[in-house]
Design an enzyme around this catalytic site. Structure first.
Site, PDB file in Angstrom:
ATOM      1  CG  LEU A   6      -1.701  -1.331   1.443  1.00 61.35           C
ATOM      2  CD1 LEU A   6      -2.648  -1.191   2.633  1.00 61.35           C
ATOM      3  CD2 LEU A   6      -2.465  -1.752   0.191  1.00 61.35           C
ATOM      4  CB  ALA A   8      -2.783   4.849  -2.372  1.00 63.59           C
ATOM      5  N   GLY A   9      -1.260   6.601   0.072  1.00 62.64           N
ATOM      6  CA  GLY A   9      -1.560   7.715   0.969  1.00 62.64           C
ATOM      7  C   GLY A   9      -0.621   8.902   0.798  1.00 62.64           C
ATOM      8  CD  GLN A  78      -6.869   3.707  -1.350  1.00 65.64           C
ATOM      9  OE1 GLN A  78      -5.667   3.843  -1.123  1.00 65.64           O
ATOM     10  NE2 GLN A  78      -7.751   3.457  -0.390  1.00 65.64           N
ATOM     11  N   GLY A  83      -9.301   3.945   3.410  1.00 68.18           N
ATOM     12  CA  GLY A  83      -8.985   2.851   4.315  1.00 68.18           C
ATOM     13  C   GLY A  83      -8.171   1.751   3.664  1.00 68.18           C
ATOM     14  CB  THR A  84      -5.909  -0.721   5.214  1.00 66.86           C
ATOM     15  OG1 THR A  84      -6.815  -0.991   6.293  1.00 66.86           O
ATOM     16  CG2 THR A  84      -4.846   0.263   5.706  1.00 66.86           C
ATOM     17  N   GLY A 135      -4.003  -2.021  17.733  1.00 63.98           N
ATOM     18  CA  GLY A 135      -4.824  -3.199  17.548  1.00 63.98           C
ATOM     19  C   GLY A 135      -4.094  -4.374  18.191  1.00 63.98           C
ATOM     20  CG  ASN A 160      -2.421  -5.586  13.024  1.00 70.37           C
ATOM     21  OD1 ASN A 160      -1.676  -6.321  12.402  1.00 70.37           O
ATOM     22  ND2 ASN A 160      -3.415  -4.918  12.462  1.00 70.37           N
ATOM     23  CG  HIS A 308      30.681  28.384   3.179  1.00 68.42           C
ATOM     24  ND1 HIS A 308      29.890  28.508   2.052  1.00 68.42           N
ATOM     25  CD2 HIS A 308      31.054  29.645   3.512  1.00 68.42           C
ATOM     26  CE1 HIS A 308      29.787  29.778   1.711  1.00 68.42           C
ATOM     27  NE2 HIS A 308      30.479  30.496   2.587  1.00 68.42           N
TER      28      HIS A 308
END
Length: 394
Positions: A6, A8-9, A78, A83-84, A135, A160, A308
């Protein structure tokens, strides 16, 4: 088995670095962040890679093309970030059998990714001290029995890890209802798989969700720490390279330079004369570190210049940043408290005692500019000569 990754975000928490570059394409050592994940999937035996793209998709396509390390690359679009599970569903036509899902803005323990492929259906987990913020997986006799989001009374300390090996049937379960957050969550798909199959938990020794600028620093600290010394570029006999330093072919290290590894000087970059580079530092392609400059524990993106007589510490400089002579970055508060940084309008703790500035693409400072700790400089921001900048600047 295909790996769906994934990417796309937009990565709004990573701004200003993601203002025109997808977060997964930000530099981590010698490749973009997402390339570490793609490499882990290929090393684990992926037959094909499907990159789910959206924000600034062209950048991802140009880097990976149609084939990467001999493995075919396909793309799924997407159109909106919902969402995932929605992202994986965008890749539905590329799923024909068991499949793996990985986040393009995470760094994974490569051995765990290999085990994930072998144990399908499986999910990666990471042991954490405060599981109530994640999670959390419940397990019994080596099998995952449940997943609960941010429970007040966590059933375990297994968070998770955002890496999943799904059976082929899961392709039919990708259209899940919106969660309370208004997104279609891949964890709802995982819950269905847990109810139907024996899902193996795969514990990772190391994992990182790279969501904010200081975490990009941490990601580079991790991957630069894995370097083995290699000197292929043009290094002056009067330069001193200590420890695990990589100087790529096409890079130049001039007289009087001291580099203390781990450090990576990429092709086209120049350092010195009389510069000091130390502490998990990436000098990316075409970047320049000039005379009497010290760079410590920082990321200089492609084309960034610290001309510099300057100091840059614990900072991330975007593409084509130009710090004028005598620019000094403060990276430590006088009260020794953790440095704060602005994320989506809120000042939050970085958890770091030392943290400098985050400069978006094409920021320019005037000579003798002083920058205070935790500054966010939006792309194209400037300062006057001799100015002290102590507030975020657009």
């Amino acid at each position: 088995m295909n790996a769906i990754i994934l990417t796309a975000g937009e990565g709004t928490r990573m701004r200003p670095l993601s203002a025109s570059l997808p977060k997964p394409m930000l530099p981590v050592a010698d490749r973009p962040l997402v390339a570490h994940t793609v490499d882990s999937a290929i090393d684990a035996g992926a037959d094909g890679i499907v990159l789910v793209v959206g924000y600034e998709a062209t950048t991802v396509r140009e880097h990976f093309g149609d084939e990467y390390r001999g493995v075919p690359i396909e793309y799924a679009v997407q159109d909106k970030q919902a969402g995932t599970a929605h992202a994986v569903n965008a890749a539905r036509e590329h799923i024909d059998g068991p499949f793996v899902v990985l986040n393009g803005d995470n760094l994974y323990d490569p051995d765990a990714v290999e085990t994930l492929f072998e144990k399908c259906p499986a999910v990666c987990a990471f042991e954490v001290d405060q599981p109530q913020h994640y999670g959390v997986l419940s397990t019994q006799d080596g099998i995952v029995t449940d997943i609960v989001e941010k429970p007040a009374d966590p059933p375990s300390n297994l968070a998770n890890g955002g890496a999943y090996a799904f059976p082929a049937q899961a392709r039919e379960w990708l259209e899940v209802p919106e969660s309370e957050r208004g997104e279609h969550e891949i964890t709802d798909v995982l819950a269905k798989v847990i109810d139907t199959y024996a899902v193996t938990p795969v514990t990772m020794d190391r994992w990182m969700d790279v969501g904010r600028p200081w975490e990009l620093l941490e990601a580079n600290e991790w991957k630069l720490g894995d370097l083995d010394r290699r000197i292929d570029g043009d290094v002056s006999d009067r330069a001193q390279l200590e420890g695990d330093v990589v100087v790529e072919e096409g890079a130049t290290i001039r007289s009087g330079v001291v580099v203390e590894g781990p450090a990576l000087i990429r092709s086209g970059a120049t350092v010195g004369p009389n510069a000091y580079v130390r502490g998990a530092t990436l000098i990316d392609e075409g970047a320049k570190v000039g005379h009497a400059v010290e760079v410590k524990n920082s990321v200089l993106s492609p084309g960034a210049t610290v001309g510099h007589l300057s100091y840059v510490g614990d900072s991330v400089l975007g593409r084509d940043v130009n710090f004028g002579a005598g620019t000094t970055v403060g990276n430590l508060r006088h009260d020794d408290a953790d440095v704060k940084f602005t994320v989506k309008g809120d000042r939050v703790s970085t958890g770091r005692r030392k943290f400098g500035v985050v400069a978006g693409d094409e920021v320019k400072t005037g000579i003798n500019t002083s920058l205070t700790p935790g500054l966010r400089l939006e792309a194209g921001a400037t300062s006057y000569p001799g100015e002290t900048v102590d507030r975020d600047r657009e």
